[in-house]
Motif scaffolding. Structure first.
Motif, PDB file in Angstrom:
ATOM      1  N   LYS D 230      36.052  36.498  43.469  1.00 33.56           N
ATOM      2  CA  LYS D 230      35.986  37.949  43.634  1.00 33.56           C
ATOM      3  C   LYS D 230      36.707  38.677  42.506  1.00 33.56           C
ATOM      4  O   LYS D 230      36.223  39.696  42.004  1.00 33.56           O
ATOM      5  CB  LYS D 230      36.648  38.356  44.958  1.00 33.56           C
ATOM      6  CG  LYS D 230      35.727  38.220  46.144  1.00 33.56           C
ATOM      7  CD  LYS D 230      36.425  38.740  47.399  1.00 33.56           C
ATOM      8  CE  LYS D 230      35.534  38.573  48.611  1.00 33.56           C
ATOM      9  NZ  LYS D 230      36.279  38.838  49.855  1.00 33.56           N
ATOM     10  N   ALA D 231      37.842  38.164  42.103  1.00 35.13           N
ATOM     11  CA  ALA D 231      38.574  38.789  41.000  1.00 35.13           C
ATOM     12  C   ALA D 231      37.753  38.740  39.718  1.00 35.13           C
ATOM     13  O   ALA D 231      37.725  39.692  38.936  1.00 35.13           O
ATOM     14  CB  ALA D 231      39.924  38.087  40.808  1.00 35.13           C
ATOM     15  N   ASP D 233      34.423  38.594  39.538  1.00 37.83           N
ATOM     16  CA  ASP D 233      33.281  39.506  39.669  1.00 37.83           C
ATOM     17  C   ASP D 233      33.697  40.958  39.473  1.00 37.83           C
ATOM     18  O   ASP D 233      32.881  41.806  39.098  1.00 37.83           O
ATOM     19  CB  ASP D 233      32.613  39.330  41.042  1.00 37.83           C
ATOM     20  CG  ASP D 233      31.922  37.972  41.146  1.00 37.83           C
ATOM     21  OD1 ASP D 233      31.813  37.270  40.117  1.00 37.83           O
ATOM     22  OD2 ASP D 233      31.498  37.607  42.252  1.00 37.83           O
ATOM     23  N   ALA D 234      34.971  41.231  39.733  1.00 40.37           N
ATOM     24  CA  ALA D 234      35.442  42.602  39.557  1.00 40.37           C
ATOM     25  C   ALA D 234      35.721  42.940  38.095  1.00 40.37           C
ATOM     26  O   ALA D 234      36.000  44.085  37.758  1.00 40.37           O
ATOM     27  CB  ALA D 234      36.695  42.827  40.400  1.00 40.37           C
ATOM     28  N   GLU D 236      34.201  43.464  34.694  1.00 40.07           N
ATOM     29  CA  GLU D 236      32.869  43.661  34.119  1.00 40.07           C
ATOM     30  C   GLU D 236      32.724  42.871  32.835  1.00 40.07           C
ATOM     31  O   GLU D 236      33.598  42.898  31.975  1.00 40.07           O
ATOM     32  CB  GLU D 236      32.646  45.153  33.861  1.00 40.07           C
ATOM     33  CG  GLU D 236      31.179  45.517  33.991  1.00 40.07           C
ATOM     34  CD  GLU D 236      30.948  46.948  33.539  1.00 40.07           C
ATOM     35  OE1 GLU D 236      31.689  47.832  34.022  1.00 40.07           O
ATOM     36  OE2 GLU D 236      30.072  47.140  32.682  1.00 40.07           O
TER      37      GLU D 236
ATOM     38  N   LYS E 230      29.570  36.331  49.708  1.00 37.95           N
ATOM     39  CA  LYS E 230      29.238  37.669  49.195  1.00 37.95           C
ATOM     40  C   LYS E 230      28.329  38.419  50.157  1.00 37.95           C
ATOM     41  O   LYS E 230      28.488  39.609  50.391  1.00 37.95           O
ATOM     42  CB  LYS E 230      28.538  37.553  47.839  1.00 37.95           C
ATOM     43  CG  LYS E 230      29.491  37.389  46.687  1.00 37.95           C
ATOM     44  CD  LYS E 230      28.718  37.408  45.376  1.00 37.95           C
ATOM     45  CE  LYS E 230      29.666  37.191  44.215  1.00 37.95           C
ATOM     46  NZ  LYS E 230      28.918  36.936  42.963  1.00 37.95           N
TER      47      LYS E 230
END
Lengths: 328, 328, 328, 328, 328, 328
Positions: D230-231, D233-234, D236, E230
């Motif tokens: 998640k980190a 994917d955050a 960009e 997700k």
């Protein structure tokens, strides 16, 4: 036999008995008062002991592995039994029987050792005969060889057990070599007499059977490898390839890597010897398990070495079979 | 580089080239006619060769492990390629380059050895320093130490590979000891320099990398144990417990029974050294697998020592990622 | 001995020889033309064969497991050798020697069987004697017992091998029982003579050694359990607990679960017999590996059953040792 | 430090002390009378407690994981020690020191965390630097990171242990990358700082070290995979293949399937990191075993994590060796 | 069907056929002459191909995974068959049938997918229904779900195989939940539909079934964990503990650590689902092994996935049993 | 229910209750005084008992496996609780309820048995139907079948457990055969009903669940093999190959060598049946672990058969999730 044994102690009992000192230390209570703490034992087990007063002279006289006479009371402390010592002194040799502290073979050790010498004398190959004879007749080795157990718990775990095991193997070696003409009896006898010689130093068995630090760090295979290699090197002209073969017999006798053999047997005598050694050890373990009175008429005690119980065959065969109708 | 290499031979070709003799024997055809059969090789592979006529003088001159010059024809026999020899003679030293027959380190062996001596000199404990220095500067040992591979196939399997491996371990030992103050750098360095000294005799690497008979029967752990123990015994006053510790470092360095260590590491230095040795060996195996041109842009050759392929990381990271829509 | 053997076939050779039919089928080419396809073999290996013309009468006469005489040409097809058959017919019994198609013991089978009967007669326990004698003298069993191999590949893998193995075990049983007074010789002999009786049906060995479908699905332990249990039930008054003991000896003789024994030995005779069986099998496997001429003077062929090569000890011991200077 | 600790309780003693509530329930005697049963503990152990009268208000106030002050008597019930509670109330924060209930690192956590931030800042690859920095400086994560143990029992099992372990690994990563030019230090540092981040949620360590239900069902590898993914994917533009590499580092760090790694290391950095992590954990376990006062002068406590005892090397090396004559 | 298939190529044959390009590279001969080397294949196998002249434009047009039309001659080079290419060009879509290059299910994929949607619709728990429905109806996922094989070689290794496997599991899930009232059918259905969704990315199956690099490094369990997590996070209000349960179902479905499950099943539905998945996969592997025409009337091909052959039961049961007299 | 149960005994309590006699012997104190020693038990546990005076007539009347009424005092001796017996006599049948001494199924055994008969009747194959019907309706077998547990500890370890397990398997067999048309339902049902029939003799469960000596030495697979083979042989004309298939189903149902199956499943029905049997046993073990009240709201007792705890799913799913801020 001394009484009471550790296994027979009852709470709130006052006793006078003999014990072996396993550990000794001076400790302080939280309030700073010094006391003597001992770990005492006999062949049936061990118990903690504390002496709170006037322990100084006792503490000075007594060391680990000494045999002592004590007067004490059996108490419970922090939920474990302990002896509260009133008096303790060194036992006199004539007061104690070592057999109360360590189990021993029932065989005549002198006779067994004479057989060992005879087997060594029967070796035909002059180099091997010289090697084996030299080692077993080294005075320091001979004395320990007569006394050593074959293991701490697995099999022949009593004084004289190693010699019993080796003599049995020599007998098997002779028979197997007669049965399989392809096997060299001299190599089998050499393996039988030397394969556990490292146990003389791996184990300590003066007062209790245990491991030496060297024994823990190196193990008997490595220890005997050094003993035997040095003995070979001291024999002028010993053939170099024969040395390799003897070394291989020693290091492969456990038969599998996971049992601590750094090499698998790659010589037929090494393969056969591994089976004989395993057979003799396992039968001895079964014998020991069957010797325990378990209360169960048909089953032995559980043998940790074998991971199972054994059937008391004679008992089972004389049990009248149930009629089929009783079974269903 | 010699041409052609075994790997480049084509059917029905006539060649003149140099080879190493792996095996030599005189055989008879079914009809009773004698002929010479050789197994020839170079660094790229091996091939059978037969000489049917006038082979007697060649057969007399040539032995296993010789380098020979041959004139021959490449044929197929019973569905396998072979050389039909027309002429064969011993090669002259100036005609051949050993590098064509055995792979070699790219490092400067002289420099590596100098580093080894320097590391030995840096040991603080006088007994260990004397022991290690004595062993690596023994002329017979030094010469083989400079040349030995670290293994037949698993890792550093080329001349000089052992020295490369040991120097890398010495560097790691220094770093690890600096990182963990509880570790004794002298013991780590001693382990690094002596843990594979048995490979000098376990392996033969004059003309091809293989195992000696002694190596097969005893293995390098047992062989170096004897070498090192003797060297210790020759140093008067060497502390007996320190000897046990050094022996334990050697016999426990494979870390697990099933990898041929008769004892698990029971000293912290032994535990740490096992990890360093394993790390350096496995990274070398990965390096070797990645060095093979496999045609697969992203994967190394399969490493038998590691049981897997390795990713070519640089290649993978520069591959433009597929847009998600291409993937789904 | 017949010539040529499959292992001796060369490309583009015309031959006349005898073979065993392993498989037979009529196939069609892509163009729809029928042809005869055979798998032919002898003791040295197998080869595919095709007959394109006038194969109809041959195809009718010949079945799997027949011995045939062929005239053929050795060719290569899709990169594999094959025989292109010109003529093929059933061999006459007098033309062939079964020994060319299946390996056989060198011992005198009649004598071995006589020894077996004698061992059975030496059993003291009347129930066991009756059981064993009854089984081995059953005419159907006796005929197969004289002929059966002890295994397909692992050990004693030749006609008569089972009998050789059993006789060896009986001899060992007598010796071991003399050595360990706690062991019952009758149970050991019973185990020796019955423990592989299931192999008479697990294996088929008329023309080639293989497994029957029942053998694959059930295995010899289960098969002999049924044979022996039925034989016991047919003996009136056979003690029920003794039956259990005999069954336990059979099902535990592989000694470990992973070798297909549904129970571990829990009787001393079962434990000892397992070691004897394993020892005799493994020594036979070593003997077989050493019998192969490998070209390597000091090592046997690799034994799949043992997972290693064996040292040719006599060869190794007579090799002059290298002077230390040659080694370093 | 609070007194007495659970480990110091003696029978028939009256005490006033502080404990952590591990379990709380209302039970009924056989006669139907209700009572309060608590499991109380501190850093030295746990003990059962019962309150028979007037426990209602106490029972209402107190919950699992609360710290309480009790007045009680130490008794024996059904052969196990227990506290018979006279009074119990919630402890006031100022009365207790959490360090009495959970073991803690001796290092300065603030300094360790500053080092962590510095190591993160030293990463050259901008994507990895941004990822690692972002995670460790997330306020929720940072607070737990400073406090978490590295395991429940295996190694570094005390508050702050995780941070100690990670800082040690970062130091090793720098050294190893300097030693092996083929290794990418940024990937090694990333692995060091993120490989156990899942332990922040796998373990709970507010009042006692244990597993959360999620931790039991998913394990730290799977938990940190989600946190890290998640980190990533955050961020960009984070390269997709680099994400795969980071994920692979996390899931392969246990090195073997049987230790819960769903993939074996297939990148050199993953292989090397696995060794470093294992080395640091195992040395910490050895350190912990050696820190226990066992009464045995030469051996550590038995380490369950390592399956052995460790030698107290300094002690052993200063023991005067026995003269050979003492040994034999 | 295209002709000839790779498996049908004969030596010295001239052919015109279509193939899939597995590898492409430009190489140089020893003399420095460049040539084009391709690895070509179809559903029956692969073959090397070389083009020596005028290959430049072909080399420019053609890439890995393209389908090409070739004119070539079948030759033998260094003992391996190869194609010597005379002409090669990209195939036109209308000339080729993908089914010639990849095996495919015989079922109607559209119908199977409709069943999948129906099973998803039957889930009662609204959160799980929303989750599963959302994933399988994502257009990108749906397209791949209809096409994916369930594995590269182990079971259902053909296009559409994954869907077949999942539909079978959904049917089993319904039955098992009806049989064991303690099992939650919604969780079983969710597991069935999502447990292999990571295979859509672990495998590539455009032109040949293989692994993606991500698939190798991460595996389908880790890949689907991310996909599913997700999807869950995108559903507002999805209960946190239910998310943990779904994740546990995914990561435990291989049932054992050594099969790559980082956690053992600790929920009954996870335990039961593991058995269903294993049963369906293994029966499919048995089915595949039995579908191969082996020439042996009673035995299937050897199944690598199962480590054994299977009996053709119908064949065996209709074989007339041998009369006992034939057997003995 | 009888009171008190063994598990409820408190020190220094006087009781009157009923117990099952597990062991009985006359012993002598060290001083030579004889006393009666019993091992007494009920469904909650066991306790030692001694009777010092006037025990002679009691000792004569009472045997192992009898139910007795005792008057006694609960004491502590050598740190273990024991009963000091004042009076003991045989219980009258009407005084005791067997359910107090052995756990029992909650299902209606009569109904379960009727279902069994119905399943047997549904078998289509006349030979299998005759076989199964014959066995389960044999009066001796039927009586035991209704009462037998499925195991001593692993699963369904209560009276009637075997029948419960078999009925569940029959239901699964029907479902699976409907799902996979390739599976023969008759073989699956036969396997279900006969695969544990050997447990009727392997276990004894008159008064306590244990193993018979035959059960220990042979195991249920071997025992049922004999029962079923005899039943088959008694059916004239039973096809020989079908017998082999039935035998294979029995001996392969444990699925792996290490679980005591001498053969791996080689028929699809055998493979599928192994999974069903394992699934049903393991779910029953999980059910039993979850039925224990552990005090832990979210976890079951530890299941030795499964090597883990199970999650109480309903409990976990209704726990309100922690807010993320609470976690970090």
């Amino acid at each position: 036999m001394k009484t009471p044994l550790v296994a027979d102690l009852n709470s709130e009992q006052s006793i006078t008995s003999f014990f072996l000192v396993h550990e000794k230390e001076i400790r302080n209570t939280r309030e700073g008062k010094a006391y003597l703490r001992l770990e005492l034992g006999d062949r049936s087990g061990t118990i903690e002991a504390r002496m709170w007063d006037q322990f100084e002279s006792a503490a000075k006289d007594i060391s680990r592995d000494d045999l002592v006479k004590v007067q004490a009371r059996v108490e419970i402390y922090r939920n474990r039994p302990q002896l509260s010592l009133q008096q303790v002194r060194l036992a006199k040799p004539e007061e104690v029987d070592l057999a109360d502290f360590l189990p021993q073979t029932k065989a005549d050790v002198g006779k067994l050792y004479a057989q060992l010498v005879e087997y060594a004398g029967s070796i035909g190959n002059p180099w091997l005969k010289k090697l084996v004879t030299g080692i077993i007749s080294d005075p320091g080795i001979a004395a320990r060889y007569k006394r050593a157990p074959a293991a701490k718990v697995m099999h022949h775990a009593y004084l004289g057990g190693l010699l019993e095991h080796v003599i049995s193997l020599c007998g098997l070696a002779k028979q197997i070599a007669a049965h399989y003409p392809e096997l060299d009896v001299d190599l089998l006898l050499t393996a039988a007499m030397l394969h556990d010689v490292g146990k003389l130093e791996e184990l300590c068995f003066e007062r209790a059977i245990g491991y030496t630090v060297e024994g823990q760090l190196l193990g008997h295979i490595v220890m005997e490898l050094e003993t035997v290699s040095k003995a070979i090197d001291a024999i002028e002209g010993f053939p170099s390839n024969l040395k390799t073969v003897v070394q291989h017999l020693l290091i492969s006798h456990h038969g599998q890597y996971e049992f601590g053999s750094p090499k698998l047997p790659m010589i037929r005598e090494a393969l056969a010897f591994h089976y004989l050694d395993d057979l003799d050890s396992k039968l001895a373990a079964a014998r020991a398990a069957l010797a325990v009175d378990t209360g169960e008429p048909e089953w032995s005690a559980y043998s940790g070495a074998l991971g199972r119980k054994f059937l008391r065959l004679d008992q089972f065969l004389k049990t009248p079979a149930l009629a089929p109708t009783d079974r269903k």
